[in-house]
Write an enzyme that holds these catalytic residues in place. Structure first.
Site, PDB file in Angstrom:
ATOM      1  N   SER A  64     -27.265  -7.833 -15.954  1.00  0.00           N
ATOM      2  CA  SER A  64     -26.801  -6.456 -15.731  1.00  0.00           C
ATOM      3  C   SER A  64     -27.149  -5.590 -16.937  1.00  0.00           C
ATOM      4  O   SER A  64     -27.544  -4.429 -16.790  1.00  0.00           O
ATOM      5  CB  SER A  64     -25.287  -6.432 -15.517  1.00  0.00           C
ATOM      6  OG  SER A  64     -24.930  -7.205 -14.414  1.00  0.00           O
ATOM      7  N   LYS A  69     -13.169  -4.248 -21.680  1.00  0.00           N
ATOM      8  CA  LYS A  69     -14.562  -3.816 -21.578  1.00  0.00           C
ATOM      9  C   LYS A  69     -14.635  -2.382 -21.100  1.00  0.00           C
ATOM     10  O   LYS A  69     -13.756  -1.901 -20.398  1.00  0.00           O
ATOM     11  CB  LYS A  69     -15.318  -4.713 -20.585  1.00  0.00           C
ATOM     12  CG  LYS A  69     -15.798  -6.009 -21.185  1.00  0.00           C
ATOM     13  CD  LYS A  69     -16.839  -6.667 -20.283  1.00  0.00           C
ATOM     14  CE  LYS A  69     -17.357  -7.971 -20.873  1.00  0.00           C
ATOM     15  NZ  LYS A  69     -18.290  -8.661 -19.963  1.00  0.00           N
ATOM     16  N   ARG A  88     -28.800 -19.327 -16.837  1.00  0.00           N
ATOM     17  CA  ARG A  88     -30.158 -18.815 -17.026  1.00  0.00           C
ATOM     18  C   ARG A  88     -30.867 -19.497 -18.183  1.00  0.00           C
ATOM     19  O   ARG A  88     -32.059 -19.745 -18.129  1.00  0.00           O
ATOM     20  CB  ARG A  88     -30.122 -17.302 -17.306  1.00  0.00           C
ATOM     21  CG  ARG A  88     -29.889 -16.464 -16.086  1.00  0.00           C
ATOM     22  CD  ARG A  88     -29.402 -15.090 -16.462  1.00  0.00           C
ATOM     23  NE  ARG A  88     -28.096 -15.157 -17.093  1.00  0.00           N
ATOM     24  CZ  ARG A  88     -27.306 -14.112 -17.310  1.00  0.00           C
ATOM     25  NH1 ARG A  88     -27.710 -12.917 -16.974  1.00  0.00           N
ATOM     26  NH2 ARG A  88     -26.134 -14.261 -17.869  1.00  0.00           N
ATOM     27  N   HIS A  92     -27.597 -12.210  -9.364  1.00  0.00           N
ATOM     28  CA  HIS A  92     -26.280 -12.552  -8.805  1.00  0.00           C
ATOM     29  C   HIS A  92     -26.397 -12.857  -7.307  1.00  0.00           C
ATOM     30  O   HIS A  92     -25.807 -13.817  -6.805  1.00  0.00           O
ATOM     31  CB  HIS A  92     -25.296 -11.380  -8.961  1.00  0.00           C
ATOM     32  CG  HIS A  92     -24.972 -11.015 -10.380  1.00  0.00           C
ATOM     33  ND1 HIS A  92     -25.045  -9.727 -10.844  1.00  0.00           N
ATOM     34  CD2 HIS A  92     -24.559 -11.774 -11.441  1.00  0.00           C
ATOM     35  CE1 HIS A  92     -24.681  -9.700 -12.122  1.00  0.00           C
ATOM     36  NE2 HIS A  92     -24.392 -10.926 -12.507  1.00  0.00           N
TER      37      HIS A  92
HETATM   38  N1  ATP Z   1     -30.281 -13.803 -13.124  1.00  0.00           N
HETATM   39  C1  ATP Z   1     -29.283 -14.669 -12.990  1.00  0.00           C
HETATM   40  N2  ATP Z   1     -29.526 -15.916 -12.536  1.00  0.00           N
HETATM   41  C2  ATP Z   1     -28.491 -16.805 -12.432  1.00  0.00           C
HETATM   42  N3  ATP Z   1     -27.213 -16.537 -12.744  1.00  0.00           N
HETATM   43  C3  ATP Z   1     -26.932 -15.308 -13.199  1.00  0.00           C
HETATM   44  C4  ATP Z   1     -27.941 -14.310 -13.340  1.00  0.00           C
HETATM   45  N4  ATP Z   1     -27.358 -13.177 -13.822  1.00  0.00           N
HETATM   46  C5  ATP Z   1     -26.056 -13.475 -13.976  1.00  0.00           C
HETATM   47  N5  ATP Z   1     -25.793 -14.737 -13.613  1.00  0.00           N
HETATM   48  C6  ATP Z   1     -24.511 -15.425 -13.637  1.00  0.00           C
HETATM   49  O1  ATP Z   1     -23.551 -14.644 -12.939  1.00  0.00           O
HETATM   50  C7  ATP Z   1     -22.259 -14.803 -13.504  1.00  0.00           C
HETATM   51  C8  ATP Z   1     -21.643 -13.446 -13.797  1.00  0.00           C
HETATM   52  O2  ATP Z   1     -22.396 -12.870 -14.807  1.00  0.00           O
HETATM   53  P1  ATP Z   1     -22.244 -11.413 -15.368  1.00  0.00           P
HETATM   54  O3  ATP Z   1     -21.429 -10.579 -14.446  1.00  0.00           O
HETATM   55  O4  ATP Z   1     -21.881 -11.507 -16.809  1.00  0.00           O
HETATM   56  O5  ATP Z   1     -23.751 -10.883 -15.233  1.00  0.00           O
HETATM   57  P2  ATP Z   1     -24.794 -10.640 -16.374  1.00  0.00           P
HETATM   58  O6  ATP Z   1     -26.055 -10.334 -15.675  1.00  0.00           O
HETATM   59  O7  ATP Z   1     -24.774 -11.777 -17.348  1.00  0.00           O
HETATM   60  O8  ATP Z   1     -24.213  -9.312 -17.024  1.00  0.00           O
HETATM   61  P3  ATP Z   1     -24.035  -8.901 -18.556  1.00  0.00           P
HETATM   62  O9  ATP Z   1     -25.388  -8.530 -19.023  1.00  0.00           O
HETATM   63  O10 ATP Z   1     -23.077  -7.750 -18.460  1.00  0.00           O
HETATM   64  O11 ATP Z   1     -23.454 -10.098 -19.260  1.00  0.00           O
HETATM   65  C9  ATP Z   1     -22.465 -15.713 -14.725  1.00  0.00           C
HETATM   66  O12 ATP Z   1     -22.217 -17.046 -14.337  1.00  0.00           O
HETATM   67  C10 ATP Z   1     -23.934 -15.548 -15.041  1.00  0.00           C
HETATM   68  O13 ATP Z   1     -24.470 -16.663 -15.725  1.00  0.00           O
HETATM   69  C1  PNS Z   2     -14.712 -13.125 -15.973  1.00  0.00           C
HETATM   70  C2  PNS Z   2     -15.316 -14.320 -16.665  1.00  0.00           C
HETATM   71  C3  PNS Z   2     -15.605 -15.370 -15.628  1.00  0.00           C
HETATM   72  C4  PNS Z   2     -16.596 -13.972 -17.409  1.00  0.00           C
HETATM   73  O1  PNS Z   2     -17.411 -13.163 -16.624  1.00  0.00           O
HETATM   74  P1  PNS Z   2     -18.800 -12.622 -17.175  1.00  0.00           P
HETATM   75  O2  PNS Z   2     -19.764 -13.774 -17.159  1.00  0.00           O
HETATM   76  O3  PNS Z   2     -19.204 -11.533 -16.250  1.00  0.00           O
HETATM   77  O4  PNS Z   2     -18.582 -12.094 -18.564  1.00  0.00           O
HETATM   78  C5  PNS Z   2     -14.349 -14.893 -17.749  1.00  0.00           C
HETATM   79  O5  PNS Z   2     -14.254 -13.975 -18.816  1.00  0.00           O
HETATM   80  C6  PNS Z   2     -12.975 -15.156 -17.201  1.00  0.00           C
HETATM   81  O6  PNS Z   2     -12.780 -16.116 -16.484  1.00  0.00           O
HETATM   82  N1  PNS Z   2     -12.032 -14.260 -17.540  1.00  0.00           N
HETATM   83  C7  PNS Z   2     -10.658 -14.308 -17.072  1.00  0.00           C
HETATM   84  C8  PNS Z   2      -9.744 -14.852 -18.156  1.00  0.00           C
HETATM   85  C9  PNS Z   2      -9.796 -16.362 -18.177  1.00  0.00           C
HETATM   86  O7  PNS Z   2      -9.599 -17.035 -17.171  1.00  0.00           O
HETATM   87  N2  PNS Z   2     -10.058 -16.944 -19.349  1.00  0.00           N
HETATM   88  C10 PNS Z   2     -10.128 -18.373 -19.535  1.00  0.00           C
HETATM   89  C11 PNS Z   2     -11.510 -18.917 -19.280  1.00  0.00           C
HETATM   90  S1  PNS Z   2     -12.601 -18.528 -20.595  1.00  0.00           S
HETATM   91 MG    MG Z   3     -23.033 -12.062 -18.647  1.00  0.00          MG
END
Ligand code: ATP
Ligand code: PNS
Ligand code: MG
Length: 192
Positions: free
Chosen positions: A127, A40, A89, A16
């Site tokens: 995460s 969640k 990713r 991130h």
């Molecule tokens: N290692 C990474 N490289 C590039 N983008 C990332 C990376 N990890 C997460 N993201 C991006 O960050 C944004 C928020 O992702 P999110 O909070 O779901 O994290 P996550 O690591 O995918 O967590 P989870 O495992 O809970 O889904 C998304 O657009 C996701 O694609």
């Molecule tokens: C929060 C997120 C960006 C997803 O985040 P995540 O990648 O961490 O799961 C997505 O679930 C979101 O935009 N939620 C808010 C509700 C919404 O706008 N929904 C319409 C788009 S799918």
């Molecule tokens: Mg994710």
């Protein structure tokens, strides 16, 4: 141009942070927006996640960290942002992200989703992966900032989900007592 980087960030990882830093070079302002998601059951509260991200991004002058609920595009409109920033990713991300981008486009034509490809070294990182490694006693020091690693170890220790099998090298050196929050303590020390 203002970009919103929305997500769960439970917790924030180096993947991130890589996206945030690169986003900061492209946009005037990047707002990292943590979704308050009642559907969640996260490991960390929204407040704790905000603290973790703030501490990890304090060296970046054009980053803001905030929480939101409801539709992301509505939040973006409220913040007068033109861009939703997301990371990609793998193909698995692509499918979900494309659907999300198209949905958001139907909700607001003005707001563009911009994807940044993951940096090679973080292409496997999520995460969920971090939490799984920590839960089973592996080292996460190369995957998250030190204060986040402390928070995670502490959380699992408190939940009795982490056992004595955690090796000492997996746990970064700590000054706080087990019941204190390392992130809160670091913030307090910096404010003092
Ligand atoms: N290692 C990474 N490289 C590039 N983008 C990332 C990376 N990890 C997460 N993201 C991006 O960050 C944004 C928020 O992702 P999110 O909070 O779901 O994290 P996550 O690591 O995918 O967590 P989870 O495992 O809970 O889904 C998304 O657009 C996701 O694609
Ligand atoms: C929060 C997120 C960006 C997803 O985040 P995540 O990648 O961490 O799961 C997505 O679930 C979101 O935009 N939620 C808010 C509700 C919404 O706008 N929904 C319409 C788009 S799918
Ligand atoms: Mg994710």
């Amino acid at each position: 141009m203002i970009a919103i980087y929305p997500g769960s960030f439970d917790p924030v990882t180096l993947g991130h942070l890589d996206i945030i830093q690169r986003g900061c070079r492209l946009f005037e302002r990047v707002v990292v927006a943590v979704l308050r998601n009642p559907n969640k059951t996260p490991l960390f509260t929204v407040q704790k996640r905000l603290e973790q991200i703030r501490l990890a991004t304090q060296h970046l002058t054009n980053v803001e960290v905030d929480a939101f609920d409801g539709l992301t595009v509505k939040y973006a409109q409220m913040r007068e942002a033109q861009v939703l920033l997301r990371g990609l990713r793998a193909i698995s991300d692509f499918e979900v992200e494309l659907q999300m981008a198209h949905t958001n486009k139907t909700l607001s034509h003005q707001i563009e989703t911009v994807f940044l490809a993951t940096s090679n070294e973080y292409s496997f990182l999520s995460s969920s992966v971090v939490k799984e490694i920590a839960r089973f006693g592996g080292s996460i020091n190369h995957l998250v900032p030190p204060h986040v690693a402390l928070d995670i170890y502490q959380c699992y220790a408190q939940n009795n989900q982490i056992s004595t099998q955690i090796t000492t090298e997996a746990i970064p050196s700590r000054k706080s007592t087990p019941m204190e929050s390392p992130t809160t303590e670091i913030l307090r020390q910096q404010e003092a």
